[in-house]
Design an enzyme around this catalytic site. Structure first.
Site, short mmCIF file in Angstrom:
data_model
loop_
_atom_site.label_atom_id
_atom_site.label_comp_id
_atom_site.label_asym_id
_atom_site.label_seq_id
_atom_site.Cartn_x
_atom_site.Cartn_y
_atom_site.Cartn_z
N HIS A 55 0.79 -1.30 0.09
CA HIS A 55 0.07 0.08 0.02
C HIS A 55 0.93 1.23 0.09
CE1 HIS A 55 -3.68 2.11 1.09
NE2 HIS A 55 -2.97 2.84 1.96
N GLU A 56 1.92 1.46 1.02
CA GLU A 56 2.57 2.62 0.97
C GLU A 56 3.71 2.80 -0.17
OE1 GLU A 56 1.72 4.67 3.06
OE2 GLU A 56 0.29 3.44 4.27
N HIS A 94 1.45 4.39 -2.58
CA HIS A 94 1.62 5.89 -2.66
C HIS A 94 3.07 6.48 -3.03
CE1 HIS A 94 -1.91 6.57 -0.66
NE2 HIS A 94 -1.73 5.91 0.54
N HIS A 152 3.47 6.27 -7.04
CA HIS A 152 2.76 7.41 -7.44
C HIS A 152 3.32 8.84 -7.28
CE1 HIS A 152 -1.37 9.40 -7.58
NE2 HIS A 152 -0.80 9.56 -8.74
#
Length: 591
Positions: A383-384, A387, A390
């Site tokens: 998940h991190e 981020h 991105h």
């Protein structure tokens, strides 16, 4: 373990941002001096094009340096929050941010007072190419921008208008006093910190006592909290009214240029698939083997947590294999983050809890973890890093002014990574217990994000509409609306304990109006994208990369369209709910 005892290779390399604290202090002084120069540009930027270009370049440079100072100081502080030096650094950086905002406040009013035809002719200059969107966004707000004197008054009123949120935060964070309960002879003091862990635990009687203890506490102050909530709604409605918006919701969605129809589409599409949520409720009741399912059973574990622990090297390998559909280029950047200390991995004394990704333009992003080797923490890594990558791709492909993506799309890349990882793990897992755990992990996301956040969004839609009609949002009114929504979203096969009507009083996000819907739209977009990537392979990744590299170069809705997802339509939400249905089908067979 103390911070200084942590192995260097397990920590993030903040030297990539500032070589030393001494360099931070030098740049802090440099920015402090630069802030004094803003006054030299006041009343001059609209005199000629050269003056405007000079100012914009200067402003970017100062903003980027302030961002670096702010991020570095806070990340240093988060390493060990007992460290007074970095606590002071973070405070100084915060003051810089406030000072910068004040120093540059003349810019937008002056741009809006300028002859628009002349300004547009200036924007034809190639040197202003990067700033066309930035300035066009300022012009887009022109009809909602008032004369200079009124704007000054509204700016000064902001401190006063933040009072409801501050009062609620003070009550909920400092003054609230939950009871001490008896648990088989052991006294347990309920706190914000242990509430969710207890509600997610297996002890049903303890869950019931804590549930009642928490909501009875809010109930004892329900009229005061309702008055605070109502005041926050009224201040938001006031600003929307004086700024000539058709509704308060329209004002808050306008910052990302998101049509209100997107919000309504989310609620409407979820309503059409309430049967799936009702099936989930029935599944939970069956798994827990209870005659009656209560609201304090909603977070209770329905599958066994795998005992297996994963080393961080194993976690990296699993994440990389799970993200293989993203292709060679993405995996190389992922590995770069793994190899070059983008990540602060393990817990130490004083370290901030939880996990996040953060960074400053011009330096690679960073990830804070508190890794303990659980499967959940493997998902947190995926998940991190979603981020982080991105941000990496946005920063590498956009100029500073257009790099920072909007909150509306902030959770898309991270959730897309989780979706890809889950599909990979399910594809290679035959063990029934592990499959049940993985499927339940995703089912919980659907319940907590797609349905729950949509319910919150609907609560805001209803209550703000009532306030705009002149109704006062009393505790009785708020409880009635909230209880009715729980009945709609959870269905008939659950006992709606009367205390749940007070849950609105426990949600801090309601003091940030019309924010929560973005969690649900973000998850829907992410699942649609992950399915597109797995189905279309290289073509799907190619389209997705248009989104990842887009930063804030277009409106969020248009960036997602580049990737093949139209949030104006029902399709992304229906795709997400289709996956929910598929997972429910299998889980019903496993339990």
């Amino acid at each position: 373990m103390k911070r200084e005892e942590q192995k260097i290779s397990y920590t993030w390399r903040l030297e990539d941002m500032f070589e030393s604290d001494e360099q931070w202090e030098k740049d802090y002084e440099k920015v402090s001096e630069a802030l004094k120069k803003y006054s030299e540009y006041e009343n001059k930027i609209t005199e000629n094009k050269e003056e405007l270009i000079t100012y914009l370049l200067f402003n970017d440079k100062v903003n980027n340096l302030v961002e670096k100072l702010y991020v570095y100081s806070n990340q240093k502080y988060h390493q060990d929050m007992s460290n007074a030096k970095y606590q002071a650094y973070a405070g100084k950086a915060q003051n810089l941010v406030i000072s910068l905002s004040g120093a540059a406040s003349f810019f937008e009013p002056e741009i809006l007072n300028m002859d628009e035809d002349i300004l547009k002719s200036w924007l034809e200059d190639a040197r202003l190419t990067d700033y066309r969107r930035y300035i066009s966004e300022i012009l887009r707000s022109k009809e909602h921008t008032l004369d200079k004197k009124t704007e000054e008054i509204l700016a000064k009123s902001r401190k006063m208008s933040s009072a409801p949120e501050n009062i609620y935060s003070m009550y909920n964070g400092a003054d609230i006093d939950f009871p001490e309960i008896d648990n088989n002879g052991e006294k347990i003091k309920i706190t914000h910190g242990n509430f969710i862990p207890i509600m997610s635990g297996a002890d049903r009687e303890l869950r019931k006592k804590v549930f009642k203890g928490v909501y009875n506490t809010y109930g004892s102050m329900k009229n005061t909290i309702a008055a605070t909530f109502n005041a926050n709604v009224e201040q938001a409605c006031f600003f929307a009214d004086v700024r000539n918006y058709s509704s308060t919701r329209a004002m808050y969605l306008d910052s990302s240029n998101v049509p209100e129809s997107v919000y309504d589409n989310l609620i409407g599409t979820v309503h059409e698939h309430m049967d799936l949520m009702y099936r989930y409720v029935d599944l939970r009741k069956k798994a827990l083997k209870v005659d009656e399912l209560h609201m304090y059973d909603i977070y209770a574990p329905i599958v066994d947590v795998p005992d297996k622990k994963y080393s961080f090297d194993e976690a990296k390998k699993m994440v990389k294999e799970g993200l293989a559909p993203m292709g060679k280029g993405y995996l190389e950047k992922l590995q770069e983050g793994f190899d070059n200390r983008w990540i602060d991995i393990y817990e130490n004394e004083g370290k901030r809890s939880g996990a996040y990704s953060w960074g400053a333009y011009g330096t690679h992003p960073y990830v804070l973890l508190n890794y303990h080797g659980t499967l959940d923490h493997v998902f947190t890594l995926a998940h991190e890093m979603g981020h982080a990558l991105h941000s990496y791709y946005s920063d590498k492909n956009q100029p500073y002014i257009n790099a920072g993506y909007k909150i509306f799309v902030a959770e898309v890349a991270s959730t897309c990574n989780e979706s890809l990882l889950i599909h990979y793990l399910l594809g290679k897992t035959e063990d029934k217990k592990t499959r049940a755990y993985l499927i339940n992990h995703f089912l919980e996301q659907f319940k907590g994000t797609l349905y729950r956040q949509t319910m919150f969004a609907e609560f805001e839609k209803i209550t703000y509409a009532m306030a705009e009609k002149g109704e006062t949002l009393t505790s009785d009114v708020l409880c009635k609306v909230y209880y009715g929504l729980n009945k709609l979203y959870f269905g008939e096969n659950i006992v709606l304990d009367e205390e749940i009507a007070l849950e609105w009083a426990r949600i801090p996000h309601f003091y940030n109006p019309f924010y929560v819907y973005q969690y649900a739209t973000g998850m829907s977009a992410a699942i649609a994208l992950s399915r597109k990537i797995m189905k279309e392979k290289e073509k799907g990744v190619e389209d997705y990369m248009k989104f990842l590299t887009g930063g804030n170069s277009k409106d969020p809705i248009d960036l997602l369209k580049l990737a093949g997802v139209d949030m104006n339509s029902k399709e992304p939400i229906e795709q997400a709910l289709k996956l929910f249905e598929e997972l429910l089908d299998e889980m019903e067979k496993l339990i």
